[in-house]
Motif scaffolding. Structure first.
Motif, PDB file in Angstrom:
ATOM      1  N   ARG A   1       0.862  -1.246  -0.090  1.00 35.68           N
ATOM      2  CA  ARG A   1      -0.174  -0.574   0.015  1.00 35.68           C
ATOM      3  C   ARG A   1       0.986   1.240  -0.028  1.00 35.68           C
ATOM      4  O   ARG A   1       2.198   1.158   0.408  1.00 35.68           O
ATOM      5  N   ILE A   2       0.257   1.832  -0.563  1.00 37.04           N
ATOM      6  CA  ILE A   2       1.127   3.634  -0.448  1.00 37.04           C
ATOM      7  C   ILE A   2       0.345   5.157   0.536  1.00 37.04           C
ATOM      8  O   ILE A   2      -0.723   4.648   0.635  1.00 37.04           O
TER       9      ILE A   2
ATOM     10  N   HIS B   1       0.904  10.926  -3.158  1.00 35.92           N
ATOM     11  CA  HIS B   1      -0.231  10.283  -2.929  1.00 35.92           C
ATOM     12  C   HIS B   1      -0.999  11.204  -1.796  1.00 35.92           C
ATOM     13  O   HIS B   1      -0.754  11.645  -1.288  1.00 35.92           O
ATOM     14  N   GLN B   2      -2.488  11.493  -2.496  1.00 31.68           N
ATOM     15  CA  GLN B   2      -2.931  12.195  -0.824  1.00 31.68           C
ATOM     16  C   GLN B   2      -4.413  11.311  -0.068  1.00 31.68           C
ATOM     17  O   GLN B   2      -4.579  11.801   0.807  1.00 31.68           O
ATOM     18  N   ASP B   3      -4.576  10.251  -0.857  1.00 26.67           N
ATOM     19  CA  ASP B   3      -5.392   9.328   0.087  1.00 26.67           C
ATOM     20  C   ASP B   3      -5.295   8.266  -0.194  1.00 26.67           C
ATOM     21  O   ASP B   3      -4.670   7.848  -0.276  1.00 26.67           O
TER      22      ASP B   3
ATOM     23  N   ASN C   1       9.594   2.477  -5.874  1.00 28.00           N
ATOM     24  CA  ASN C   1       9.776   3.192  -5.455  1.00 28.00           C
ATOM     25  C   ASN C   1      10.259   3.110  -3.394  1.00 28.00           C
ATOM     26  O   ASN C   1       9.612   3.078  -2.627  1.00 28.00           O
TER      27      ASN C   1
ATOM     28  N   HIS D   1       5.197   8.394  -5.126  1.00 26.67           N
ATOM     29  CA  HIS D   1       5.102   7.448  -6.135  1.00 26.67           C
ATOM     30  C   HIS D   1       5.845   8.088  -7.591  1.00 26.67           C
ATOM     31  O   HIS D   1       5.591   9.085  -8.252  1.00 26.67           O
TER      32      HIS D   1
ATOM     33  N   ARG E   1       6.460   6.725 -11.053  1.00 26.21           N
ATOM     34  CA  ARG E   1       5.284   6.515 -11.949  1.00 26.21           C
ATOM     35  C   ARG E   1       6.218   5.663 -12.998  1.00 26.21           C
ATOM     36  O   ARG E   1       5.473   5.760 -14.689  1.00 26.21           O
TER      37      ARG E   1
ATOM     38  N   PRO F   1      -0.395   7.573   2.828  1.00 25.68           N
ATOM     39  CA  PRO F   1      -1.024   9.748   2.084  1.00 25.68           C
ATOM     40  C   PRO F   1       0.690   9.852   2.307  1.00 25.68           C
ATOM     41  O   PRO F   1       1.468   9.923   3.253  1.00 25.68           O
TER      42      PRO F   1
END
Length: 75
Positions: free
Chosen positions: A4-5, A73-75, A45, A11, A13, A7
């Motif tokens: 999981r990433i 990532h914000q969420d 990552n 990241h 890409r 918040p």
């Protein structure tokens, strides 16, 4: 949190951009004159830092902007 990433994390890409361009990590390593292992760290990552010159080389090779390569990532 394996897999999981969290918040607020950055990241890279590179994997997605390589797929869109039909390139491999080996192709990119040759174009930017970096080791496969160092690019793999970014791809997975696990990187903690990146030189601006390396970032610019990767973006040039992938014909992208920094914001397309690195996202927060914000969420």
């Amino acid at each position: 949190m394996p897999g999981r990433i969290r918040p607020g994390t950055v990241h890279c890409r590179v994997d997605e951009l390589l797929a869109e361009r039909g390139m491999t990590l080996t192709d990119l390593a040759r174009r930017v004159d970096l080791s496969y292992a160092n690019l793999s760290v970014l791809k997975n990552n696990r990187g903690r830092a990146i030189r601006f010159s390396t970032l610019a080389s990767i973006c040039t090779a992938l014909d992208c902007e920094v914001g397309e390569l690195l996202v927060v990532h914000q969420d």
